[in-house]
Enzyme design. Structure first.
Site, PDB file in Angstrom:
ATOM      1  N   ASP A  51     -28.469 142.909  87.567  1.00 33.02           N
ATOM      2  CA  ASP A  51     -28.288 141.879  88.586  1.00 33.02           C
ATOM      3  C   ASP A  51     -28.927 140.554  88.188  1.00 33.02           C
ATOM      4  O   ASP A  51     -28.405 139.486  88.479  1.00 33.02           O
ATOM      5  CB  ASP A  51     -28.881 142.360  89.917  1.00 33.02           C
ATOM      6  N   HIS A  61     -29.070 135.923  84.388  1.00 32.52           N
ATOM      7  CA  HIS A  61     -29.854 134.720  84.696  1.00 32.52           C
ATOM      8  C   HIS A  61     -30.999 134.506  83.699  1.00 32.52           C
ATOM      9  O   HIS A  61     -31.122 133.446  83.082  1.00 32.52           O
ATOM     10  CB  HIS A  61     -30.458 134.813  86.100  1.00 32.52           C
ATOM     11  N   GLY A  82     -10.831 133.991  97.948  1.00 30.98           N
ATOM     12  CA  GLY A  82     -11.971 134.567  98.649  1.00 30.98           C
ATOM     13  C   GLY A  82     -12.646 133.519  99.510  1.00 30.98           C
ATOM     14  O   GLY A  82     -13.871 133.508  99.670  1.00 30.98           O
ATOM     15  N   ALA A  83     -11.831 132.645 100.084  1.00 31.63           N
ATOM     16  CA  ALA A  83     -12.343 131.459 100.791  1.00 31.63           C
ATOM     17  C   ALA A  83     -13.049 131.788 102.091  1.00 31.63           C
ATOM     18  O   ALA A  83     -13.719 130.919 102.658  1.00 31.63           O
ATOM     19  CB  ALA A  83     -11.191 130.492 101.062  1.00 31.63           C
ATOM     20  N   THR A  84     -12.889 133.020 102.566  1.00 30.08           N
ATOM     21  CA  THR A  84     -13.547 133.390 103.828  1.00 30.08           C
ATOM     22  C   THR A  84     -14.769 134.281 103.591  1.00 30.08           C
ATOM     23  O   THR A  84     -15.348 134.807 104.541  1.00 30.08           O
ATOM     24  CB  THR A  84     -12.547 134.139 104.740  1.00 30.08           C
ATOM     25  N   ARG A 138     -42.324 129.486  81.971  1.00 25.37           N
ATOM     26  CA  ARG A 138     -43.641 128.982  81.581  1.00 25.37           C
ATOM     27  C   ARG A 138     -43.846 129.183  80.088  1.00 25.37           C
ATOM     28  O   ARG A 138     -43.798 130.311  79.592  1.00 25.37           O
ATOM     29  CB  ARG A 138     -44.724 129.724  82.365  1.00 25.37           C
TER      30      ARG A 138
END
Length: 826
Positions: A276, A281, A46-48, A384
């Site tokens: 997402d 995350h 997926g280099a492009t 925090r």
């Protein structure tokens, strides 16, 4: 005494010879070590693509800058489905734009960039033959240059649907030879829910070993995030007594964005903000904060093991643990980009706040607030940790000194980036302690007068920022090269995360998110607050009961409304008023029952609807006669009582652990006997019926709280159920159309013996069934709820602020417009 120095020219000639031999041997060892390190081939699939263009080629160049001259040789292969000519042109353009850190001289940078360009090439990869040709080319290059192969890295910058074919081709045609390692790098999303993540993991596991897979969460490469564990380790002495439920008030893990989802709505419609951002995350960051600190934080195995323990300590989420929002332009963007009809309205959340708790001794009762959203007022990310403040300062506030006064806020912030500070940082309130950070990589932040962060001037903190800012992908690519697995997501941790998030996502699938205008115009619309395990928006959403011109009415404009529903009193109100009213009535009924009979028997349903009621009773009704109350279950899922799906577990989490009910007055249903679940031969239903007969006079509960499903079921009595709708059995085993299928339930005849019955109906999705049931007769086989009719007393309410009347059935609606639209209120 020191030996005399050698004298040149005769006194110790052998000394110089020995020194020369030693230097020669050391140089030879270095050269051999350099040669032995070997050659590494890095293939960027997926280099492009956009990710490769923005981050990955720069990350690979940074790896080359860091490792050049240290014993490895490299080759970089950009691969994609683009034609060879177009791919070569694209790669050449990207490589020209690569940059060096500020401390690299321009001339040296140009030289290194030229070397990197010579080592980089593009090739078209699609078939197994293409992969076989790539492998042969790598082997020919190694043979031609006389190099030993150290390993190969395949970076999957492609959509997950392409993983299987690529993995199959690598495994069959492009693995390195014996003695060399293989590392495959995978980008999220790693599934859509637990089942899809498990399927993808199983598929990849058939081609690669666990040690070969590196799942990227780029947040783990952010410098402030990557510093959490080292910071905890280097400041163990100061933090050991503070990092726990006795001193921490709450933890906030936040990622705000100003951009919206325009141009990405096809992805966003499938995943939404929770999948997402929060599931990956923010949850990864949460584990770094909450996990037990290993003795050796440099051990990848120990870190990953402790992270898994943290995942497993996460308390199951309920629908009430979340608030959802969607910026107003989103549905229009979806209609335009995906050619949806004009009437289409998306339910995909673009904003979410989640309240998380841990079930362990360190964090019991401490709220972890996770929040992310698009089209918000600022771009910022931070963690925090706010500490409790139990001090009182006799001096006037003007005389408080930042590094001495215990009355000032005490907090530690891992500032991930952007926002007013503009860069990564670690901030520690000066009235906590002076932290220790590695001086080679972190420096003290220079003063910035007038800058306030989290309610205090920057000067109130010990503040540190990286000596050299690094992109997250550059950090992670370096960790991949060096085999540091602790910066990546293992299969076990991935599946543990999905086990935690999937039930909440399923429960929220049909929830309508709150609309917000976006940017600074959001005002306080998305502010939220928590109580117990419940999260709610601080501002009540304004909803019109009757559509029409003019401003929408406010909740305060309406009181609890009374009407008739199926010939029984209907109490309709805004949710908060409704729960408060029901809790008042239950307490009044309990007090009266204890005064008359010495005890109160209350049977409660499970699910999410009564959770706000449980928490209202636990936190607002201190006069409730809990010591004389017996708690029974209306129904139970056939799962172990500790299972998050268990109704008893929900009752324990939201009510029992907060009130003092004698343990012998709590009566869970015996669904788990002899290490089996709801086996007929264990006679669990008969045992519960006998217990009720022995303890409850005439088997007549003082109050039964029911709910109503969208198919008209109540308790665990479902349409066309073969048991429980009639007959003499008090408790029955039933089967639900949804998982877990096996249930235990009070029967309809037993429910109808109760002195009082309340049916709590919550949520917009119940509107249609509520309207339908209002029109049907007594048809319990088709609509079990229609068979609820206590056998004694008249079905009336005396007064909206008084107790239930004997023998009444009260259908309690969420709000007038959501329950009975025909009631005129304006």
């Amino acid at each position: 005494m020191h030996s005399p120095l050698p004298v040149l020219g005769g006194r110790r000639p052998g000394w110089w010879k020995m020194l020369a031999v030693a230097m020669y041997m050391a140089l030879l060892a270095c050269l051999q070590a350099q040669e032995l390190q070997g050659h590494v081939s890095i293939i960027l699939l997926g280099a492009t693509g956009d990710l490769a263009k923005k981050y990955l080629w720069q990350g690979l160049f940074q790896l080359y800058l860091d490792e050049v001259g240290k014993g490895y040789s490299f080759s970089f292969h950009g691969a994609a489905l683009t034609s060879t000519k177009q791919g070569q042109e694209f790669i050449a353009k990207v490589l020209e734009s690569l940059s060096c850190p500020e401390d690299v001289a321009p001339g040296r940078c140009a030289e290194l960039r030229g070397q990197f360009q010579q080592l980089s090439q593009y090739r078209h990869l699609r078939t197994s033959e293409d992969y076989m040709a790539l492998s042969k080319d790598i082997e020919a290059q190694l043979q031609h240059r006389g190099l030993r192969e150290a390993g190969r890295i395949f970076y999957f910058s492609v959509p997950p649907f392409a993983y299987a074919d690529i993995a199959r081709n690598i495994n069959s045609s492009c693995r390195p030879g014996p003695g060399a390692w293989l590392r495959v790098v995978l980008e999220k999303p790693f599934g859509h829910d637990h089942l899809s993540a498990q399927q993808l993991a199983t598929e990849l596991g058939s081609f690669f070993q666990e040690k070969e897979m590196y799942r990227v969460d780029h947040y783990l490469g952010k410098q402030a995030v990557a510093q959490i564990l080292p910071f905890r380790d280097q400041n163990r002495k100061a933090l050991d007594g503070l990092w726990n439920r006795h001193h921490v008030e709450r933890v906030e893990i936040i990622m705000k964005e100003t951009v919206d989802a325009e141009g990405r709505t096809s992805f966003y419609e499938e995943y939404g903000v929770i999948r997402d951002v929060l599931q990956n995350h923010l949850t990864e960051v949460l584990t770094l904060v909450a996990m037990e600190l290993p003795h050796d934080v440099s051990s990848s195995e120990a870190v990953l093991r402790h992270k898994l323990q943290a995942f497993r300590a996460l308390r199951g989420l309920q629908k009430g643990s979340a608030v959802l929002g969607q910026y107003q332009a989103y549905s229009e963007q979806v209609r335009r980009e995906q050619r949806k009809p004009d009437g289409f309205h998306s339910l995909t959340p673009t904003f979410a706040g989640i309240l998380v708790h841990m079930d362990n001794l360190r964090w019991e009762g401490i709220p972890f607030l996770l929040m992310s959203g698009k089209a918000l007022d600022e771009r910022v990310g931070y963690v925090r940790i706010l500490f409790r403040n139990q001090a009182y300062c006799a001096q006037n506030e003007k005389r408080w000194v930042a590094d001495q006064s215990q009355c000032l806020p005490r907090q530690i912030i891992f500032y991930i980036g952007h926002g007013e500070l503009g860069s990564p940082a670690v901030l520690v309130s000066q009235n906590l302690f002076r932290p220790s950070l590695p001086s080679k990589s972190w420096k003290e932040v220079e003063g910035r007068p007038g800058l306030h962060l989290f309610g205090r001037p920057l000067s109130d903190y010990y503040a540190y920022s990286p000596v050299r800012e690094q992109d997250a992908y550059s950090v992670l690519i370096s960790h991949i090269f060096h085999g540091r697995k602790d910066s990546f997501i293992t299969t076990e941790n991935l599946l543990a995360s999905w086990v935690f998030w999937t039930p909440l996502l399923d429960s929220l699938a049909h929830e309508v998110p709150r609309l917000y205008p976006g940017g600074t115009e959001n005002g306080h619309l998305l502010d939220f607050e928590f109580s117990g395990t419940q999260l709610r928006f601080s501002q009540q959403q304004l909803e019109q009961l009757v559509p029409g011109p003019g401003s929408a009415p406010k909740p305060s404009d309406f009181q609890v409304l009374q009407a008739k529903y199926r010939e029984s009193p209907l109490i309709s109100a805004w949710p908060e008023e409704l729960i408060a009213k029901l809790a008042e009535d239950i307490e009044a009924t309990a007090v009266r029952a204890v005064q008359r009979f010495g005890e109160f028997h209350l049977a409660l349903s499970g699910g999410s609807s009564p959770v706000p009621l449980f928490e209202q009773l636990a936190t607002r009704h201190y006069g409730f006669p809990w010591a004389h109350t017996h708690l029974w279950l209306v129904d139970e899922r056939c799962v172990p009582l500790r299972d998050p799906e268990s109704n008893f577990q929900g009752l324990q989490a939201h009510l029992l652990q907060h009130v003092r009910v004698p343990h012998y007055n709590v009566h869970p249903m015996p669904v788990h006997l002899h290490q089996r679940l709801c086996a007929e031969e264990d006679r669990g239903a008969q045992m519960y019926a006998s217990e009720i007969s022995a303890l409850v006079t005439n088997s007549s509960f003082d109050l039964v709280l029911l709910g109503m499903g969208m198919d008209g079921h109540t308790a665990s009595l479902f349409p066309q159920s073969p048991a429980g709708l009639e007959g003499t059995q008090l408790v029955v085993l039933t089967r639900s159309p949804s998982k877990p299928h096996e249930r235990m339930s009070l029967s309809l005849p037993l429910i109808n013996r109760a002195r009082k019955v309340a049916v709590l109906v919550m949520g917009r999705m119940k509107r249609e069934i509520t309207m339908l049931v209002s029109r049907v007769g007594h048809e319990p086989k088709k609509w079990p709820i229609s068979g609820v009719l206590p056998s004694s007393g008249q079905l009336v309410w005396k007064d909206p602020v008084k107790s239930f009347c004997d023998g009444d059935t009260s259908f309690v609606g969420r709000a007038v417009m959501e329950v009975v639209q025909t009631i005129q209120v304006l």
